[in-house]
Design a protein around this motif. Sequence first.
Motif, short mmCIF file in Angstrom:
data_model
loop_
_atom_site.label_atom_id
_atom_site.label_comp_id
_atom_site.label_asym_id
_atom_site.label_seq_id
_atom_site.Cartn_x
_atom_site.Cartn_y
_atom_site.Cartn_z
N ARG A 49 2.89 8.97 -3.18
CA ARG A 49 1.79 9.16 -4.14
C ARG A 49 1.15 7.83 -4.51
NH1 ARG A 49 5.03 12.74 -7.14
NH2 ARG A 49 5.42 11.05 -8.60
N LYS A 50 1.97 6.80 -4.73
CA LYS A 50 1.43 5.48 -5.08
C LYS A 50 0.62 4.90 -3.94
CE LYS A 50 4.85 4.13 -8.53
NZ LYS A 50 5.94 3.19 -8.86
N ALA A 51 1.09 5.07 -2.71
CA ALA A 51 0.37 4.56 -1.54
C ALA A 51 -0.96 5.28 -1.38
CB ALA A 51 1.22 4.71 -0.29
N GLU A 52 -0.97 6.60 -1.56
CA GLU A 52 -2.20 7.37 -1.45
C GLU A 52 -3.19 6.99 -2.55
OE1 GLU A 52 -3.41 9.59 0.83
OE2 GLU A 52 -1.71 8.95 2.04
N ALA A 53 -2.69 6.76 -3.76
CA ALA A 53 -3.56 6.37 -4.87
C ALA A 53 -4.19 5.01 -4.60
CB ALA A 53 -2.78 6.35 -6.17
N ALA A 54 -3.42 4.07 -4.07
CA ALA A 54 -3.95 2.74 -3.77
C ALA A 54 -5.00 2.83 -2.65
CB ALA A 54 -2.81 1.81 -3.35
N LYS A 55 -4.74 3.67 -1.67
CA LYS A 55 -5.67 3.87 -0.57
C LYS A 55 -6.98 4.46 -1.08
CE LYS A 55 -5.68 6.32 3.85
NZ LYS A 55 -4.88 7.21 4.70
N TYR A 56 -6.90 5.46 -1.95
CA TYR A 56 -8.07 6.10 -2.54
C TYR A 56 -8.85 5.10 -3.38
CZ TYR A 56 -10.86 9.05 -5.60
OH TYR A 56 -11.90 9.60 -6.30
N LYS A 57 -8.14 4.30 -4.18
CA LYS A 57 -8.79 3.33 -5.05
C LYS A 57 -9.54 2.27 -4.22
CE LYS A 57 -7.83 0.32 -8.98
NZ LYS A 57 -6.80 -0.23 -9.85
N ALA A 58 -8.92 1.83 -3.12
CA ALA A 58 -9.55 0.84 -2.26
C ALA A 58 -10.80 1.43 -1.61
CB ALA A 58 -8.58 0.36 -1.21
N ALA A 59 -10.73 2.66 -1.16
CA ALA A 59 -11.87 3.30 -0.51
C ALA A 59 -13.00 3.53 -1.53
CB ALA A 59 -11.45 4.63 0.11
#
Length: 65
Positions: A49-59
């Motif tokens: 979940r943390k990795a997906e959230a960071a990926k979404y935030k970067a995008a």
Amino acid sequence: MPKYDNRKSAIAAGASKYWTIEQPTCSKGHYSYRWTLNGACVECQTERRKAEAAKYKAAKSAAQV
């Protein structure tokens, strides 16, 4: 939270998470609870979940530039 012999006994007890006596660590070595619904390690799901959230935030921030 009580420890259960296996996932089936945790399901029978109505627990949402369980700590198994048989296999205390997941395949990644986490010493954590598991979800009764799918048997997944709680710590592994938190990391995903943390990795997906960071990926979404970067995008999202890249799209705003």
